[in-house]
Design a protein around this motif. Structure first.
Motif, PDB file in Angstrom:
ATOM      1  N   PHE A  55       0.848  -1.183   0.000  1.00 25.84           N
ATOM      2  CA  PHE A  55       0.000   0.000   0.000  1.00 25.84           C
ATOM      3  C   PHE A  55       0.891   1.243   0.000  1.00 25.84           C
ATOM      4  O   PHE A  55       1.403   1.648   1.045  1.00 25.84           O
ATOM      5  N   PRO A  56       1.097   1.865  -1.162  1.00 25.25           N
ATOM      6  CA  PRO A  56       2.023   2.997  -1.237  1.00 25.25           C
ATOM      7  C   PRO A  56       1.512   4.287  -0.606  1.00 25.25           C
ATOM      8  O   PRO A  56       2.307   5.150  -0.238  1.00 25.25           O
ATOM      9  N   THR A  57       0.198   4.443  -0.456  1.00 26.69           N
ATOM     10  CA  THR A  57      -0.353   5.697   0.050  1.00 26.69           C
ATOM     11  C   THR A  57      -0.229   5.749   1.571  1.00 26.69           C
ATOM     12  O   THR A  57      -1.136   5.359   2.299  1.00 26.69           O
ATOM     13  N   PHE A  58       0.909   6.230   2.030  1.00 24.04           N
ATOM     14  CA  PHE A  58       1.174   6.301   3.463  1.00 24.04           C
ATOM     15  C   PHE A  58       0.274   7.326   4.132  1.00 24.04           C
ATOM     16  O   PHE A  58      -0.289   7.073   5.194  1.00 24.04           O
ATOM     17  N   TYR A  59       0.150   8.510   3.539  1.00 22.94           N
ATOM     18  CA  TYR A  59      -0.715   9.563   4.088  1.00 22.94           C
ATOM     19  C   TYR A  59      -2.037   9.527   3.332  1.00 22.94           C
ATOM     20  O   TYR A  59      -2.099   9.848   2.149  1.00 22.94           O
ATOM     21  N   TYR A  60      -3.090   9.132   4.032  1.00 25.76           N
ATOM     22  CA  TYR A  60      -4.390   8.890   3.410  1.00 25.76           C
ATOM     23  C   TYR A  60      -5.394   9.905   3.949  1.00 25.76           C
ATOM     24  O   TYR A  60      -5.696   9.921   5.144  1.00 25.76           O
ATOM     25  N   LEU A  61      -5.898  10.743   3.057  1.00 29.62           N
ATOM     26  CA  LEU A  61      -6.877  11.770   3.409  1.00 29.62           C
ATOM     27  C   LEU A  61      -8.219  11.104   3.690  1.00 29.62           C
ATOM     28  O   LEU A  61      -8.765  10.412   2.826  1.00 29.62           O
ATOM     29  N   THR A  62      -8.759  11.299   4.897  1.00 33.43           N
ATOM     30  CA  THR A  62     -10.004  10.621   5.286  1.00 33.43           C
ATOM     31  C   THR A  62     -11.172  11.571   5.519  1.00 33.43           C
ATOM     32  O   THR A  62     -12.316  11.146   5.488  1.00 33.43           O
ATOM     33  N   HIS A  63     -10.892  12.815   5.781  1.00 33.11           N
ATOM     34  CA  HIS A  63     -11.950  13.778   6.139  1.00 33.11           C
ATOM     35  C   HIS A  63     -12.878  13.978   4.937  1.00 33.11           C
ATOM     36  O   HIS A  63     -12.430  14.399   3.868  1.00 33.11           O
ATOM     37  N   PRO A  64     -14.178  13.692   5.077  1.00 35.62           N
ATOM     38  CA  PRO A  64     -15.092  13.782   3.935  1.00 35.62           C
ATOM     39  C   PRO A  64     -15.127  15.153   3.249  1.00 35.62           C
ATOM     40  O   PRO A  64     -15.148  15.217   2.016  1.00 35.62           O
ATOM     41  N   ALA A  65     -15.112  16.227   4.010  1.00 38.07           N
ATOM     42  CA  ALA A  65     -15.150  17.556   3.381  1.00 38.07           C
ATOM     43  C   ALA A  65     -13.852  17.852   2.639  1.00 38.07           C
ATOM     44  O   ALA A  65     -13.862  18.472   1.566  1.00 38.07           O
ATOM     45  N   ALA A  66     -12.741  17.409   3.187  1.00 39.80           N
ATOM     46  CA  ALA A  66     -11.452  17.607   2.516  1.00 39.80           C
ATOM     47  C   ALA A  66     -11.368  16.775   1.243  1.00 39.80           C
ATOM     48  O   ALA A  66     -10.908  17.271   0.204  1.00 39.80           O
ATOM     49  N   THR A  67     -11.820  15.524   1.308  1.00 40.37           N
ATOM     50  CA  THR A  67     -11.771  14.688   0.107  1.00 40.37           C
ATOM     51  C   THR A  67     -12.712  15.234  -0.963  1.00 40.37           C
ATOM     52  O   THR A  67     -12.364  15.236  -2.148  1.00 40.37           O
ATOM     53  N   ALA A  68     -13.865  15.734  -0.562  1.00 40.10           N
ATOM     54  CA  ALA A  68     -14.793  16.337  -1.525  1.00 40.10           C
ATOM     55  C   ALA A  68     -14.171  17.576  -2.176  1.00 40.10           C
ATOM     56  O   ALA A  68     -14.310  17.785  -3.394  1.00 40.10           O
ATOM     57  N   ALA A  69     -13.486  18.381  -1.391  1.00 37.22           N
ATOM     58  CA  ALA A  69     -12.849  19.585  -1.935  1.00 37.22           C
ATOM     59  C   ALA A  69     -11.767  19.215  -2.941  1.00 37.22           C
ATOM     60  O   ALA A  69     -11.626  19.873  -3.984  1.00 37.22           O
ATOM     61  N   MET A  70     -10.993  18.166  -2.665  1.00 41.62           N
ATOM     62  CA  MET A  70      -9.955  17.740  -3.614  1.00 41.62           C
ATOM     63  C   MET A  70     -10.595  17.176  -4.876  1.00 41.62           C
ATOM     64  O   MET A  70     -10.115  17.420  -5.988  1.00 41.62           O
ATOM     65  N   SER A  71     -11.692  16.441  -4.729  1.00 35.41           N
ATOM     66  CA  SER A  71     -12.411  15.917  -5.904  1.00 35.41           C
ATOM     67  C   SER A  71     -12.934  17.058  -6.762  1.00 35.41           C
ATOM     68  O   SER A  71     -12.884  16.993  -7.999  1.00 35.41           O
ATOM     69  N   THR A  72     -13.436  18.105  -6.123  1.00 31.90           N
ATOM     70  CA  THR A  72     -13.935  19.269  -6.856  1.00 31.90           C
ATOM     71  C   THR A  72     -12.809  19.929  -7.638  1.00 31.90           C
ATOM     72  O   THR A  72     -12.984  20.296  -8.810  1.00 31.90           O
ATOM     73  N   LEU A  73     -11.649  20.075  -7.018  1.00 33.85           N
ATOM     74  CA  LEU A  73     -10.501  20.650  -7.734  1.00 33.85           C
ATOM     75  C   LEU A  73     -10.095  19.777  -8.918  1.00 33.85           C
ATOM     76  O   LEU A  73      -9.823  20.293 -10.011  1.00 33.85           O
ATOM     77  N   GLU A  74     -10.048  18.467  -8.702  1.00 32.57           N
ATOM     78  CA  GLU A  74      -9.685  17.572  -9.798  1.00 32.57           C
ATOM     79  C   GLU A  74     -10.693  17.674 -10.940  1.00 32.57           C
ATOM     80  O   GLU A  74     -10.314  17.723 -12.112  1.00 32.57           O
ATOM     81  N   ALA A  75     -11.985  17.751 -10.611  1.00 31.44           N
ATOM     82  CA  ALA A  75     -13.022  17.885 -11.634  1.00 31.44           C
ATOM     83  C   ALA A  75     -12.926  19.214 -12.377  1.00 31.44           C
ATOM     84  O   ALA A  75     -13.313  19.308 -13.541  1.00 31.44           O
ATOM     85  N   ALA A  76     -12.381  20.222 -11.715  1.00 31.53           N
ATOM     86  CA  ALA A  76     -12.201  21.539 -12.344  1.00 31.53           C
ATOM     87  C   ALA A  76     -10.956  21.576 -13.231  1.00 31.53           C
ATOM     88  O   ALA A  76     -10.616  22.637 -13.766  1.00 31.53           O
ATOM     89  N   GLN A  77     -10.297  20.440 -13.370  1.00 29.82           N
ATOM     90  CA  GLN A  77      -9.150  20.306 -14.273  1.00 29.82           C
ATOM     91  C   GLN A  77      -7.957  21.184 -13.891  1.00 29.82           C
ATOM     92  O   GLN A  77      -7.284  21.739 -14.756  1.00 29.82           O
ATOM     93  N   VAL A  78      -7.674  21.295 -12.585  1.00 26.39           N
ATOM     94  CA  VAL A  78      -6.522  22.093 -12.156  1.00 26.39           C
ATOM     95  C   VAL A  78      -5.210  21.317 -12.244  1.00 26.39           C
ATOM     96  O   VAL A  78      -4.142  21.928 -12.259  1.00 26.39           O
ATOM     97  N   MET A  79      -5.282  20.005 -12.327  1.00 30.08           N
ATOM     98  CA  MET A  79      -4.050  19.221 -12.301  1.00 30.08           C
ATOM     99  C   MET A  79      -3.111  19.522 -13.464  1.00 30.08           C
ATOM    100  O   MET A  79      -1.898  19.610 -13.244  1.00 30.08           O
ATOM    101  N   PRO A  80      -3.586  19.734 -14.688  1.00 28.47           N
ATOM    102  CA  PRO A  80      -2.635  20.105 -15.747  1.00 28.47           C
ATOM    103  C   PRO A  80      -1.894  21.421 -15.453  1.00 28.47           C
ATOM    104  O   PRO A  80      -0.689  21.522 -15.712  1.00 28.47           O
TER     105      PRO A  80
END
Length: 171
Positions: A55-80
């Protein structure tokens, strides 16, 4: 620059994690970051799960609001755009250093040959998962993971404001 060790998990932490994840937590070795109310936000996970799975993911984000916020950023195509920042040598070196720090932290909990040199979130050369990068930034503190810091800065979630469904012991 190494972050661990972590305080032991409490029974309450395990109950909260189960509610956050919708399943029992697996292989957790400690809470790496907490909400201002005291609930887990990021857990540190053993590099080998109890069933033997690497399991390579040593630091695992669990907080639902934080994970939702990261999903929203990813959906907004900020990663490129974040990945484009890696063309700046200063940002690229800081990201490589974050990768090395991540691996150093995880190694304190065991060496797993199958994931040797693999950290999380695309480090050290790509931006692949903001959840993992934000989790690392929260666990390690500001200034360690530049892309994780940026994701947290641009998100609608703040580690300074409790957004837990159930307040923790301090909230």
């Amino acid at each position: 620059m190494t972050t661990p060790p972590f305080a032991p998990l409490s029974d309450r932490d395990l109950v909260v994690l189960r509610a956050q994840l919708g399943r029992p937590a697996r292989g957790v070795v400690g809470v790496a970051a907490r909400c201002v109310c005291g609930n887990p936000t990021v857990v540190a996970t053993s590099p080998r799960l109890p069933d033997g799975t690497p399991f390579p993911t040593f630091y695992y984000l669990t907080h639902p609001a934080a994970t939702a916020a990261m999903s929203t950023l990813e959906a907004a195509q900020v990663m490129p755009a974040f990945a484009e920042m890696l063309h700046d040598e200063g940002v690229a070196e800081a990201y490589r250093a974050a990768h090395r720090a991540y691996l150093e932290d995880r190694t304190l909990f065991g060496d797993v040959p199958e994931i040797e040199g693999v950290s999380a979130g695309g480090m050290p050369t790509r931006v692949k998962c903001l959840h993992a990068l934000a989790g690392h930034a929260l666990a390690a503190g500001p200034g360690v993971n530049p892309i994780g810091d940026l994701a947290l800065e641009r998100s609608t979630w703040s580690p300074d404001v409790c957004m837990c469904a159930e307040p923790g012991p301090g909230g």
